[in-house]
Design a protein around this motif. Structure first.
Motif, PDB file in Angstrom:
ATOM      1  N   VAL A   1       0.868  -1.169   0.000  1.00 53.45           N
ATOM      2  CA  VAL A   1       0.000   0.000   0.000  1.00 53.45           C
ATOM      3  C   VAL A   1       0.906   1.219   0.000  1.00 53.45           C
ATOM      4  O   VAL A   1       1.919   1.250   0.701  1.00 53.45           O
TER       5      VAL A   1
ATOM      6  N   TYR B   1       0.108   8.477  -2.044  1.00 50.96           N
ATOM      7  CA  TYR B   1       0.335   9.200  -3.292  1.00 50.96           C
ATOM      8  C   TYR B   1       0.063  10.681  -3.053  1.00 50.96           C
ATOM      9  O   TYR B   1      -0.846  11.029  -2.294  1.00 50.96           O
TER      10      TYR B   1
ATOM     11  N   HIS C   1      -3.681  16.801  -3.859  1.00 49.01           N
ATOM     12  CA  HIS C   1      -4.419  15.534  -3.852  1.00 49.01           C
ATOM     13  C   HIS C   1      -3.500  14.525  -3.172  1.00 49.01           C
ATOM     14  O   HIS C   1      -2.439  14.180  -3.712  1.00 49.01           O
TER      15      HIS C   1
ATOM     16  N   HIS D   1      -3.567  10.768  -1.158  1.00 46.48           N
ATOM     17  CA  HIS D   1      -4.415   9.621  -0.861  1.00 46.48           C
ATOM     18  C   HIS D   1      -3.577   8.378  -0.611  1.00 46.48           C
ATOM     19  O   HIS D   1      -2.433   8.260  -1.057  1.00 46.48           O
TER      20      HIS D   1
ATOM     21  N   ASP E   1      -3.919   4.677  -1.468  1.00 46.93           N
ATOM     22  CA  ASP E   1      -4.692   3.894  -2.432  1.00 46.93           C
ATOM     23  C   ASP E   1      -5.977   4.651  -2.773  1.00 46.93           C
ATOM     24  O   ASP E   1      -5.901   5.745  -3.290  1.00 46.93           O
ATOM     25  N   ASP E   2      -7.150   4.152  -2.434  1.00 46.90           N
ATOM     26  CA  ASP E   2      -8.378   4.852  -2.826  1.00 46.90           C
ATOM     27  C   ASP E   2      -8.979   5.708  -1.703  1.00 46.90           C
ATOM     28  O   ASP E   2     -10.093   6.215  -1.830  1.00 46.90           O
ATOM     29  N   HIS E   3      -8.254   5.915  -0.608  1.00 48.81           N
ATOM     30  CA  HIS E   3      -8.751   6.732   0.504  1.00 48.81           C
ATOM     31  C   HIS E   3      -8.099   8.115   0.476  1.00 48.81           C
ATOM     32  O   HIS E   3      -6.894   8.249   0.680  1.00 48.81           O
ATOM     33  N   GLU E   4      -8.902   9.126   0.215  1.00 52.34           N
ATOM     34  CA  GLU E   4      -8.438  10.512   0.163  1.00 52.34           C
ATOM     35  C   GLU E   4      -8.134  11.017   1.570  1.00 52.34           C
ATOM     36  O   GLU E   4      -8.945  10.845   2.487  1.00 52.34           O
TER      37      GLU E   4
END
Length: 125
Positions: free
Chosen positions: A3, A6, A104, A106, A108-111
């Motif tokens: 994981v 980013y 931006h 995050h 993975d898919d969690h902001e």
């Protein structure tokens, strides 16, 4: 399965020399190189990876001034959470010296949510 966290910042103006220098110093201040070396030599601690910034001379999109990704440690129950806290603190510092950018960040898919009052990422959301 690894994981990563980013991060991307965009704005019309490129990073100034002063901003680049401040970012570089923050990255040094938050370095986990000693922890990586300890883990590699003894197996003790978290399996960190160094903070990674992509080459800003070849951005992935127009107006990107800062971007990268760093794999989070994952060799214990607490490792990933410690990694998120550590790298989000660094990114909060970097964000503080890059005014006017849209961020931006995050995992993975969690902001990660920015707390404007405390000028840090709110990891409780």
């Amino acid at each position: 399965m690894s994981v990563s966290i980013y991060y991307t910042a965009t704005r019309k103006q490129k990073l100034t020399k002063e901003e680049q220098e401040a970012i570089h110093q923050f990255i040094i201040d938050y370095s986990v190189d000693e922890e990586i070396e300890k883990y590699m030599n003894t197996g003790e601690g978290y399996n960190w990876t160094s903070f990674y910034v992509y080459d800003n001379e070849d951005p992935t999109e127009a107006d990107v001034i800062f971007e990268g990704a760093t794999q989070l440690p994952d060799n214990s129950e607490d490792a990933m959470w410690e990694g998120i806290q550590h790298w989000s603190a660094l990114l909060s510092q970097i964000r503080s010296v890059v005014p006017g950018a849209k961020w931006h960040v995050h995992v993975d898919d969690h902001e990660l949510v920015w707390d404007e009052e405390h000028l840090e990422y709110d990891l409780s959301k």
